[in-house]
Every structure is written in C-alpha cells, then in structure tokens.
Scaffold this motif. Structure first.
Motif, PDB file in Angstrom:
ATOM      1  N   HIS A  52     -27.939 -19.732 -19.684  1.00  0.00           N
ATOM      2  CA  HIS A  52     -26.856 -19.416 -18.753  1.00  0.00           C
ATOM      3  C   HIS A  52     -25.561 -19.166 -19.525  1.00  0.00           C
ATOM      4  N   SER A  86     -34.591 -27.607 -18.694  1.00  0.00           N
ATOM      5  CA  SER A  86     -33.260 -27.477 -18.092  1.00  0.00           C
ATOM      6  C   SER A  86     -32.183 -27.276 -19.161  1.00  0.00           C
ATOM      7  N   THR A 138     -34.730 -27.893 -13.305  1.00  0.00           N
ATOM      8  CA  THR A 138     -33.765 -26.825 -13.561  1.00  0.00           C
ATOM      9  C   THR A 138     -33.262 -26.310 -12.212  1.00  0.00           C
ATOM     10  N   ALA A 187     -32.371 -23.704 -20.043  1.00  0.00           N
ATOM     11  CA  ALA A 187     -31.770 -22.890 -18.974  1.00  0.00           C
ATOM     12  C   ALA A 187     -30.243 -22.914 -19.071  1.00  0.00           C
ATOM     13  N   LEU A 188     -29.687 -24.076 -19.391  1.00  0.00           N
ATOM     14  CA  LEU A 188     -28.223 -24.172 -19.546  1.00  0.00           C
ATOM     15  C   LEU A 188     -27.746 -23.304 -20.707  1.00  0.00           C
ATOM     16  N   TYR A 247     -29.628 -21.607 -12.253  1.00  0.00           N
ATOM     17  CA  TYR A 247     -29.858 -21.196 -13.640  1.00  0.00           C
ATOM     18  C   TYR A 247     -31.122 -20.342 -13.798  1.00  0.00           C
TER      19      TYR A 247
END
Ligand code: RI2
Length: 313
Positions: free
Chosen positions: A216, A209, A273, A212-213, A277
C-alpha cells in the motif's frame, strides 16, 4: 486416507494449504462413509457427524475446511436409508473435489490475465491458487520474475521456490523481513487466502498483512487468489474467525526455551489484511473487489449457511 490419519495429517500440517485441506477432508468423509457399514440411517448419520466434528477440530482458521465439510454433508438429513446417505456423501465429496480443482484452473487463467509481460511479482507462503496465477502468466508467454518469502517458522517458501524453479520462472528467495526493502521492485503482490470475510478482509499466512501495508505504501497492487469456498458465511452474522496459534516449539526448540524461563514464544500462524489494502480477489467466477464478498457468499454458499450450520465459520 482413513479418517483419523487424515485428521492427524491436517493437524500436524503434513497436509496443508487451504485447498488441499478441504479436498483431503472431503476425501476422508467419502472414505469413512464407505467404511461405515451400518444399515441404520440414524446410526450412519451420527457416525458421519462425529467424523465431521473430528475433521473440523483439526485446524481452526481456514474456512475452506468447515465449508467443504458442510458441502459434503449437505442433504444427508433427507436420505431415506443409510445406503442413500452414503451415496449422497460420495457424490457430494467427488463433486466438491472435482470443482475445487476446476476452480484453481479457472483462477489460473483469470489471475494470469492480471499479470503483465515484464511484471515482478511477490508471493508469500505456498498457495496453490496464487502459484496457479503466476504459472498461468508464464504459460501465456509472459516474461515474469518472482520474489518468494521464506515463511517462518514452517518455511513453506521452500515449496514455493521448488515449484517456480520447475516452471523455469526466475525467482528471488528472501527472508520475510526483507519484503519492504524490495517492495519498490514489485509490480504486484499475489497471495492465497485461508478465509475471506464478508467485509472483504482476508485471512492468510502470518506476515501477509505486513506485506499488504508495505505494498500500500509503495502503491503496489495487492491481489488475493481465493476459491469461492474460502469465503466465510458466518462472518455475515458478525462471527470472527479464530486465528490459530501453534506451539512455540515450532519457533524455538524446547531445549533452547528451557534455558530462557522468562521468555514465552508467541506463534500465531495467520493474520487479517483489511479490505482497504486489497485491490482485487481472483475467484473462479472472476476478479472481484473485496466489497463484493457478500455477493460471493450469497451466490455460491448461500445466505442460509450462517443460520443453519453451527459447523461453519
Ligand atoms: P491454497 C496456507 O495455510 C497459506 O496460508 C496459503 O496462503 C493458504 O493456505 C491458501 O493456500 P497453511 O495450511 O489453498 O500453510 O491457495 O497454514 O493452496
């Protein structure tokens, strides 16, 4: 592999990876059915239920495990005899193992088509499905480079870089905390999944996650490679998936911990996640947006699964 040995191997992570766990459980149920000699149908079913419960208890998060068990045990209640039931389990297990391998091969082609010539890819942990996409792109003749994370505390990144090296794919090996500094060099993040929820969120190795952030923020594509049997039917009915927390000794030795009585190690091994995202999920049926997850559950696992099976997540 015998039942108890397989259960121990899954629990201790000797067998790991959501797909491998699922195939190992299916194989163990098949072998256990063969080894269970009773001619009594009810006694046979009881023993197989016990075996299924043991396997299910080994690791709580990867939904591939209960789904595989459910698929292998499907139809058992309609068997006329123990022999009939044994045959059902054998056929179901063999079919599941075969289709699981075929799914990875399909994902390889579909995922490879998401990768462009010259792309720099980042992957996290050691996912058969994600690696299949990357290797598929290389086999299509694309010039690619990979960033692979270390993956504390089990260092599954070492397995990943070995595979990438075997396929002569130029690879950078980085510590987990270096992801954000390199994200601007990455065209696409590709990870696997231990579970995909009905809202399109993905549960995968701890750290996913955060990656993924960072992706993004940098407007880098985030793609997840997941076979349809990693989707979690019971999440349709509001169930959440437990996040496995493993012993602190995997992070800090017992000896070191004894000297630090005020310190408690936390060791969750997966995180969630959110769908927002994730740009796409590569399944064996095609690339889907995360919002399509309920349809995958309906078409490939069945709406009835959350209602009838207490054994599925
Ligand atoms: P495949 C692994 O879990 C990783 O989280 C990996 O991304 C995921 O399973 C999917 O792996 P663990 O067993 O099924 O290492 O794609 O905790 O191989």
């Amino acid at each position: 592999m015998p039942l108890i040995r397989t259960a121990d191997a899954i629990r201790s992570m000797e067998i790991r990876g959501a797909g491998r766990i699922a195939r190992a459980a299916a194989g163990a149920l098949r072998d256990h059915a063969e080894a269970t000699e009773t001619a009594d149908r009810v006694a046979f079913q009881k023993e197989m239920n016990r075996a299924a419960a043991l396997l299910r208890s080994t690791r709580p998060t990867a939904v591939s495990l209960p789904n595989a068990i459910h698929i292998v045990m499907r139809g058992l209640e309609d068997a006329d005899s123990a022999e009939d039931a044994r045959g059902i389990i054998q056929r179901n297990a063999d079919a599941f193992i075969r289709s699981s391998k075929e799914a990875v091969a399909m994902i390889a082609t579909i995922g490879a088509n998401q990768i462009r010539d010259g792309d720099v890819i980042l992957t996290h942990c050691n996912s058969e499905a994600a690696l299949a996409c990357i290797i598929g792109a290389k086999q299509q003749g694309k010039e690619i480079e990979v960033y692979a994370t270390e993956v504390r505390p089990w260092n599954q990144g070492l397995l990943t870089i070995e595979v990438l090296n075997q396929h002569e794919i130029p690879t950078h090996y980085i510590v987990d905390s270096a992801v954000r500094i390199f994200m601007h060099e990455i065209d696409c993040v590709i990870t696997g999944a231990d579970a995909v929820c009905s809202d399109g969120s993905v549960i995968n190795k701890i750290g996913t996650s955060q990656i993924a952030l960072a992706a993004h923020e940098a407007r880098t594509r985030m793609v997840v490679a997941a076979e349809t049997y990693k989707f979690a039917p019971r999440t349709l009915a509001g169930h959440t998936i437990p996040i496995e927390e493993r012993p602190g000794s995997e992070v800090l030795s017992d000896e070191a911990a004894r000297k630090l009585p005020y310190v408690r190690v936390r060791n969750p091994v997966f995180d969630v996640t959110p769908a927002a995202y994730i740009d796409g999920i590569v399944t064996e049926t095609g690339l889907i947006p995360p919002s399509y997850a309920p349809f995958i559950i309906r078409d490939h696992l069945g709406w009835d699964l959350p209602m009838i099976a207490d054994d599925t997540t």
